[in-house]
Design a protein around this motif. Sequence first.
Motif, short mmCIF file in Angstrom:
data_model
loop_
_atom_site.label_atom_id
_atom_site.label_comp_id
_atom_site.label_asym_id
_atom_site.label_seq_id
_atom_site.Cartn_x
_atom_site.Cartn_y
_atom_site.Cartn_z
N LEU A 236 -11.11 -2.31 25.78
CA LEU A 236 -9.67 -2.41 25.56
C LEU A 236 -9.05 -2.85 26.87
N LEU B 93 -5.73 -5.47 28.86
CA LEU B 93 -4.35 -5.94 28.70
C LEU B 93 -4.24 -7.45 28.70
N ILE C 45 -9.00 -5.32 34.23
CA ILE C 45 -9.70 -4.04 34.35
C ILE C 45 -9.60 -3.34 32.99
N VAL D 194 -1.19 2.10 36.41
CA VAL D 194 -0.32 0.97 36.09
C VAL D 194 -0.69 0.35 34.74
N ARG D 195 -1.90 0.57 34.27
CA ARG D 195 -2.34 -0.06 33.02
C ARG D 195 -2.01 0.76 31.77
N ALA D 196 -2.12 2.07 31.86
CA ALA D 196 -1.86 2.90 30.68
C ALA D 196 -1.72 4.36 31.11
N SER D 197 -1.17 5.15 30.20
CA SER D 197 -1.05 6.59 30.48
C SER D 197 -2.36 7.28 30.14
N TYR E 263 -2.51 7.94 26.31
CA TYR E 263 -2.93 6.79 25.50
C TYR E 263 -4.44 6.59 25.61
N LYS F 33 -6.28 9.15 23.58
CA LYS F 33 -6.19 8.82 22.15
C LYS F 33 -7.14 7.67 21.80
N MET F 34 -7.19 6.69 22.68
CA MET F 34 -8.05 5.52 22.41
C MET F 34 -9.53 5.88 22.43
N MET G 139 2.56 -8.75 29.34
CA MET G 139 1.69 -8.10 30.33
C MET G 139 2.25 -8.02 31.74
N ALA H 252 6.20 -2.99 38.00
CA ALA H 252 5.96 -1.57 37.75
C ALA H 252 6.40 -0.66 38.89
N ARG I 282 3.98 -1.19 41.97
CA ARG I 282 2.54 -1.01 41.77
C ARG I 282 1.82 -2.34 41.54
N LEU J 264 -0.51 -8.66 36.14
CA LEU J 264 -1.24 -9.59 35.26
C LEU J 264 -0.32 -10.73 34.84
N PRO K 40 -0.06 -2.56 24.59
CA PRO K 40 -0.63 -1.85 23.44
C PRO K 40 -0.06 -0.44 23.31
N GLU K 41 0.11 0.24 24.43
CA GLU K 41 0.61 1.61 24.38
C GLU K 41 2.02 1.68 23.78
#
Lengths: 284, 756
Positions: free
Chosen positions: A178, A180, A186, A253-256, A259, A262-263, B664, B668, B675, B683, B744-745
Amino acid sequence: MEFLRATSVDEALAAAGDGAAFVAGGTNLVPDVLFGRKKIARAVDISRLDELRFIEEADGKIRIGALATVTDLLDSGLIRDAASPLYESALEFAGPLVRNRASVAGNLMDASPAADLAPPLLAQDAVVELASAEGERTLPLSEFFLDYRKTAARPEELMTAVVIDPLGTADRCAYYKLQLRRAMAIAVVGVAVILRMEESVCAEAAIGMGAVAAVPYRARAAEAHLRGKEIGEAEIEAAAAAAADGARPIDDVRASAAYRRKMCGVLVRRLLKKALGMPQIAAV
Amino acid sequence: MSERVVGRPHPIIDAAEKVSGATVFIDDLELPDALTGMALRSPHPHARILRVDTSAAERLPGVAVVLSKNNTPDAPFGINHKDEAAFCREKVRYVGDEVAAVAAVDEATAREALSLIRVEYEVLPTVADPFAALEPGAPLVHDSVAGNVANEFHIRRGAIDEAFDEADATFADEFHTHLAHQAYIEPTGCAAQWHPDGKISVWGCLQSVFLIRTFMLAPVMGMSADDFRVTQTKPGGAFGGKLDVKAALMAAMLSRAAEKPVKFMMSLEEDLIAMRPRMPVHISLESAWKRDGALAGKRVRIVAENGAYSSLSPAIMSSIALRTDNLYKTPAAEIQGRLVYTNVIPSGQMRGFGNVQATYAWESHLDNVADGLGLDPADLRLKNYTEKGDVSLHGWKIASCAVADATRYVVDKMDWKARRARGGKGRGVGLASCIHVSGNKGFSVELGPDDTDPSSGVVRVDEEGKVEIWSGESDLGQGATSVMAYIASEVMGIPVERFKVPPTDTGYMPFGMGAFASRITLIGGNAVKLAAEDARRNLLDAAAEAMEIPADELEIAEGEVRAKALPERKMAVGEVVGRAGGVIEGEGKWLAGGDVLDKEKFGNPSTTYSFSTHGAEVEVDMETGVVTVLQVCCGHDPGRVINRLGAEGQVEGGVVQGMSYAMMEGLAPLEGRLRGRNFHDYLIATSMDAPPIEHDFFESMDPYGPYGAKGLAEVAINPITAAICNAVYHATGGARIRTLPVTPERVLEAIEEAGR
């Protein structure tokens, strides 16, 4: 910083230790040094040690030499046929330019929690070969990652090969990263699943997880819900829940973290179904 | 349309030079004995400067000069508010703020010198969130600006209260956009050379070589604009980000102090943390409708994030506030805007100038409205679009408009009705439209010499029959110089291969405002067209004398002057010029139409307006929230296409850049610290992410445009974000993305929210 280009493995090993770092593709080390994340006293260039660049089958094992690149994985029929989660992870690995340089061993030695090759290699029970001037030893990959960016390799040790058992007709597997964007990203979560089936019973289950804890790891609790069972919806749900429960992700920075956790459940459920050819809600 | 050159596909005129690696970018520029300039930047979002001690840095061998507040005058500057200084004085206001700068013999020495500068800070509370900044008692970013409000306005137009009182239905939404960088590939840098006569030459990838002198260099350095000769280097991308380039000031100040040439190149990280990224904004919308889908009125409330300094942000907020009202027949509107200082990187302009954000919000809202009214979103738009001849409620005069044709094309090509009927289950389609200026009179007042928004051009033919075009308008990779060459080639009957358009240079070129507000094709194009017509007349007059045939019996084709009646009587253009003394010139000047807006922001800011509609089809993974854009289909009204290949590049680039922003990108910020400090964490879409793009042009043949052309750069990016969000809404049966980017989130959260 001192630079030494090794002409033999022995020479490389002799130059190791005391703040030295081995450099193969340099796709991690060079930016780390450039941006001050790593300080090294000596760079020992092993990129010309052609004897470490191989992918071979011997004694029923697949040995991947330390300098085999990610592109080499993709060019190998052996990997495609007998290590398909690894092959799929290589397809999603960075982009062509990086794949041409990045080595398999380098990806593991860097010990990023999100190292793309780690989940499939963990799931395939990889063993790493480590060498130093003192001698050689082997270590299961599952015991290799100790903590965030910390491995069991001693500073003077060079990873010379990664060894896996080839997958056979009884093995069912699936992989998903998964991310982005579709390249040079990453992993938010990486999961590899391998199930060894004996008739309708799952004799062995292996689930490799990436980017959801300080290290890539095997989801042992999830596997326990599958091993020795006839896998149905209930076993899959239990495994998915255990995988989510066992994850120790962070916010970044990519996801919490929420999340990602859950994934873990979603992807483990989905990949188990995919591996077993069961209908899924949505295609991966 | 009998043109031979205009409207056809041509490569950009310097393509061969670029792809062969011959192009000299700013980093390639070598000045003898140049010093390396570098800045010391604030590590704190907000702190008082107690002391700056540069003595150790000054003593380091190889250091020529160290500049800071200690040895530079207090000369605040800024386009709207004089709220910025060359070097921070009493406070630092964002991470990246310039505290000092050094010029040294090489990069290593400069870096070491920076490490020797001692700055004592008293760290102050950070105010990073605009809503927190508006709270009573919030820390002040600028001590003199109460409440942290940089700008504020409240406009009521039309019978707005009645519109809502008498509406059949009303709808309300809120949207939030993010801080995103222009993400050009070439990091920013400038070089400067002080001359013994006190004048300074400056080089860099700059959107306006003329204006940077007047709004930044001259006032801060206490010199006059013509003390600076500013030359553009070939661009490695700008997208709005290289209008307001402080690196030019750093290089020029260091060079003057050191009395030597200085190159000041920013690293990618510096560029990401200290340039002027696209403004984040919070938009609340309410709209009132008649049952049949006629728009009755709208209320808009905006909180825009200024960051630490203002630059062009007040104008960007204005653009966000008013723009979309002119795309639809809007009888009444009430608009409130507040621009808020925070301890975050100063925000600024990027391709779209606020319209990307405004269009995302309004066009997302429209699909919610369509859903609520039970109407097809395309039909709702087609019912309300502005048309040629309309004057909008804000006073915009629509001189040409093909937005309805563009939308019908998208609907037709995407098999819209059938796909809409099939929606949900993770697959869906959406569309969105936009209007954009072609030049903006407001900038002419804020940035330029007066209210004329002028452009001028010189066309110069030599004795070899080669032609140079001098224009003050810059090419940033968007193809401006190619457009000029093709227009002039068309006018003059001289093949494009003989044309050269050098980069802008205040040293010898005529004045131009520069590249922003999609103004160059219309305004610069008209100036060059007039210059080419003048040159053509002068050529024919000279040929008449040389060939002893009256000028009105001559024509120019394929680089030859020919007698219309006797094509065998001909003379090469170069020979005509040679016999006339070696040079023939033409000059052209064009002043933009439209008005400067009044205090209530009423008026017609641009000569004319461009339009577009973007459609997207997406697949949404309902369990992970991963969105895949399967195809994009779009129609654009650029008036007339000058260079088809260039126009297609604008469209494809705009769509992918917009999709990248939507899905994307993001700096941030977290408590004022960014960030996304490199292209590993920040990205941008790659070729792997780019969807198939089908598109066409709908040429409204603008009455003011050169050959009917108007701007295309920004309509190519504005609607795609909303088109994608509307497609996600359709695919998921109601997941509305209210905060960008569409990660996605966020999509998964919106799916869960829609399910509740």
